[in-house]
Design an enzyme around this catalytic site. Structure first.
Site, PDB file in Angstrom:
ATOM      1  N   ASP A   7      88.533  39.842   8.875  1.00  0.00           N
ATOM      2  CA  ASP A   7      88.780  38.607   9.644  1.00  0.00           C
ATOM      3  C   ASP A   7      88.037  38.726  10.974  1.00  0.00           C
ATOM      4  O   ASP A   7      87.556  39.804  11.335  1.00  0.00           O
ATOM      5  CB  ASP A   7      90.287  38.406   9.884  1.00  0.00           C
ATOM      6  CG  ASP A   7      90.594  37.077  10.592  1.00  0.00           C
ATOM      7  OD1 ASP A   7      89.844  36.102  10.384  1.00  0.00           O
ATOM      8  OD2 ASP A   7      91.555  37.021  11.380  1.00  0.00           O
ATOM      9  N   SER A   8      88.014  37.619  11.716  1.00  0.00           N
ATOM     10  CA  SER A   8      87.442  37.682  13.063  1.00  0.00           C
ATOM     11  C   SER A   8      88.356  38.480  13.997  1.00  0.00           C
ATOM     12  O   SER A   8      87.919  38.932  15.047  1.00  0.00           O
ATOM     13  CB  SER A   8      87.257  36.263  13.612  1.00  0.00           C
ATOM     14  OG  SER A   8      88.523  35.628  13.723  1.00  0.00           O
ATOM     15  N   TYR A  39      85.614  32.645  15.427  1.00  0.00           N
ATOM     16  CA  TYR A  39      84.555  32.169  14.534  1.00  0.00           C
ATOM     17  C   TYR A  39      84.502  30.643  14.450  1.00  0.00           C
ATOM     18  O   TYR A  39      83.452  30.070  14.189  1.00  0.00           O
ATOM     19  CB  TYR A  39      84.814  32.692  13.115  1.00  0.00           C
ATOM     20  CG  TYR A  39      84.288  34.077  12.820  1.00  0.00           C
ATOM     21  CD1 TYR A  39      83.712  34.876  13.812  1.00  0.00           C
ATOM     22  CD2 TYR A  39      84.360  34.595  11.529  1.00  0.00           C
ATOM     23  CE1 TYR A  39      83.236  36.150  13.519  1.00  0.00           C
ATOM     24  CE2 TYR A  39      83.877  35.854  11.226  1.00  0.00           C
ATOM     25  CZ  TYR A  39      83.317  36.634  12.212  1.00  0.00           C
ATOM     26  OH  TYR A  39      82.842  37.882  11.907  1.00  0.00           O
ATOM     27  N   GLY A  40      85.652  30.017  14.627  1.00  0.00           N
ATOM     28  CA  GLY A  40      85.784  28.595  14.295  1.00  0.00           C
ATOM     29  C   GLY A  40      84.827  27.668  15.006  1.00  0.00           C
ATOM     30  O   GLY A  40      84.489  26.608  14.492  1.00  0.00           O
ATOM     31  N   CYS A  70      89.964  35.236   6.042  1.00  0.00           N
ATOM     32  CA  CYS A  70      89.568  34.293   7.092  1.00  0.00           C
ATOM     33  C   CYS A  70      89.046  33.050   6.391  1.00  0.00           C
ATOM     34  O   CYS A  70      88.062  33.116   5.645  1.00  0.00           O
ATOM     35  CB  CYS A  70      88.476  34.938   7.944  1.00  0.00           C
ATOM     36  SG  CYS A  70      87.756  33.851   9.177  1.00  0.00           S
ATOM     37  N   ASN A  71      89.726  31.927   6.605  1.00  0.00           N
ATOM     38  CA  ASN A  71      89.301  30.675   5.975  1.00  0.00           C
ATOM     39  C   ASN A  71      87.899  30.274   6.442  1.00  0.00           C
ATOM     40  O   ASN A  71      87.108  29.737   5.672  1.00  0.00           O
ATOM     41  CB  ASN A  71      90.271  29.556   6.331  1.00  0.00           C
ATOM     42  CG  ASN A  71      91.652  29.757   5.745  1.00  0.00           C
ATOM     43  OD1 ASN A  71      92.004  29.168   4.741  1.00  0.00           O
ATOM     44  ND2 ASN A  71      92.459  30.619   6.360  1.00  0.00           N
ATOM     45  N   THR A  72      87.613  30.532   7.716  1.00  0.00           N
ATOM     46  CA  THR A  72      86.322  30.137   8.283  1.00  0.00           C
ATOM     47  C   THR A  72      85.197  30.945   7.646  1.00  0.00           C
ATOM     48  O   THR A  72      84.163  30.392   7.237  1.00  0.00           O
ATOM     49  CB  THR A  72      86.346  30.344   9.814  1.00  0.00           C
ATOM     50  OG1 THR A  72      87.546  29.756  10.338  1.00  0.00           O
ATOM     51  CG2 THR A  72      85.157  29.731  10.479  1.00  0.00           C
ATOM     52  N   CYS A 182      94.243  28.570   8.639  1.00  0.00           N
ATOM     53  CA  CYS A 182      93.581  29.621   9.422  1.00  0.00           C
ATOM     54  C   CYS A 182      94.574  30.770   9.459  1.00  0.00           C
ATOM     55  O   CYS A 182      95.755  30.544   9.757  1.00  0.00           O
ATOM     56  CB  CYS A 182      93.272  29.124  10.833  1.00  0.00           C
ATOM     57  SG  CYS A 182      92.823  30.436  12.003  1.00  0.00           S
ATOM     58  N   THR A 183      94.123  31.974   9.147  1.00  0.00           N
ATOM     59  CA  THR A 183      95.083  33.080   9.026  1.00  0.00           C
ATOM     60  C   THR A 183      95.745  33.415  10.365  1.00  0.00           C
ATOM     61  O   THR A 183      96.864  33.924  10.391  1.00  0.00           O
ATOM     62  CB  THR A 183      94.415  34.326   8.413  1.00  0.00           C
ATOM     63  OG1 THR A 183      93.202  34.610   9.120  1.00  0.00           O
ATOM     64  CG2 THR A 183      94.108  34.095   6.946  1.00  0.00           C
ATOM     65  N   HIS A 184      95.064  33.116  11.463  1.00  0.00           N
ATOM     66  CA  HIS A 184      95.707  33.331  12.768  1.00  0.00           C
ATOM     67  C   HIS A 184      97.002  32.520  12.904  1.00  0.00           C
ATOM     68  O   HIS A 184      97.954  32.951  13.535  1.00  0.00           O
ATOM     69  CB  HIS A 184      94.764  32.943  13.909  1.00  0.00           C
ATOM     70  CG  HIS A 184      93.784  34.008  14.273  1.00  0.00           C
ATOM     71  ND1 HIS A 184      92.712  34.330  13.485  1.00  0.00           N
ATOM     72  CD2 HIS A 184      93.724  34.838  15.349  1.00  0.00           C
ATOM     73  CE1 HIS A 184      92.019  35.302  14.062  1.00  0.00           C
ATOM     74  NE2 HIS A 184      92.612  35.627  15.194  1.00  0.00           N
TER      75      HIS A 184
END
Ligand code: DGL
Length: 264
Positions: A7-8, A39-40, A70-72, A182-184
């Site tokens: 992930d970011s 990243y978004g 990470c979806n992005t 978004c995983t965040h």
């Protein structure tokens, strides 16, 4: 078995936790690209390059599979990486299909980064699902992932203010569920669920990723029920910036779920 999770930043730890339920004995390598997060708001081309660099790092580390938590990054990079990948690459997508099925009436609010909302991958997903274009309301949340990533003294206060300003107006009475794209955002599930003064169910794609990981590794899924979390896990952390501080935060977030971490 060695599993790379990417992930970011700390968002992907929520996906790692889901994977741990099914693979408690595996050794995990968690790569957080904190040098380039968030990243978004970057370009898809940049995110593709950074994700490819992480993939190479995982291959050097001899993993058996890579999870893009990470979806992005999934939106920007999963298709090109799969073209040459030597190991299974599992991406994460917003849990829209599940939300539409579980909540067949009303609207679904999708919260995600600007890149995920604008990406062709989301467009394809919406096009495949009946009614999705009418029922799914995508909302880009620029600035939200970095508030969560900061984990500073007042991060929750900052998030509350953000949600009230940017997200509450979209929580209209016909919203039946919120998809955390978004995983965040999995780290603020309670804040988003209670935002509108009524309990709105929130969904994420983490369990689906963990199950897909097992399928790709030919590991039989014993049950439909999500397994219990293990009390300990073997995880190496690799953050590309602020490594020591981020590793400490990561260990604390996992400890809050009762998971003690040891490195190899
Ligand atoms: N956690 C990431 C996602 O799932 C991205 C957050 C960011 O770096 O903008 O989309």
């Amino acid at each position: 078995m060695r599993i790379g999770v990417f992930d970011s930043g700390i968002g992907g730890l929520s996906t790692l936790i889901a994977c741990l339920r099914y693979l408690p004995e595996a050794h995990f390598l968690f790569y957080g690209d904190t040098a380039h997060s968030p990243y978004g708001d970057k370009s898809p081309e940049q995110v593709r390059q950074w994700t490819e660099a992480a993939y190479e790092w995982f291959i050097q580390a001899e993993v058996d599979a890579v999870v893009l938590a990470c979806n992005t990054a999934t939106s920007a990079a999963v298709s090109p990486i799969r073209e040459y990948a030597d190991v299974p690459v599992i991406g994460i997508e917003p849990a829209i299909k599940k939300a539409l099925t579980l909540y067949p009436e009303g609207k679904i609010l999708l919260l995600a980064t600007t890149m995920t909302v604008a990406g062709a991958k989301l467009e394809q997903l919406l096009a495949q699902l009946p009614d999705a274009r009418q029922r799914v309301m995508p909302l880009a949340c620029p600035g939200l992932a970095e508030r969560i990533e900061s984990q500073g003294a007042d991060w929750q206060q900052q998030v509350r203010q953000y949600l009230h300003r940017q997200v509450l107006p979209a929580c209209t009475a016909d919203i039946q569920a919120i998809v955390l794209g978004c995983t965040h955002y999995c780290w603020i599930r309670d804040l988003s669920s209670g935002l509108a003064g009524r309990a709105i169910p929130t969904l994420d794609g983490n369990d689906g990723v963990a199950r897909q990981l097992c399928r790709r590794l030919d590991i039989p899924l014993q049950t439909d029920v999500c397994p219990e979390l293990p009390g300990a896990a073997s995880i190496d952390f690799h953050f590309t910036a602020e490594a020591a501080a981020k590793t400490q935060v990561a260990r604390q977030l996992l400890a809050a779920h009762g998971i003690r971490t040891q490195s190899s």
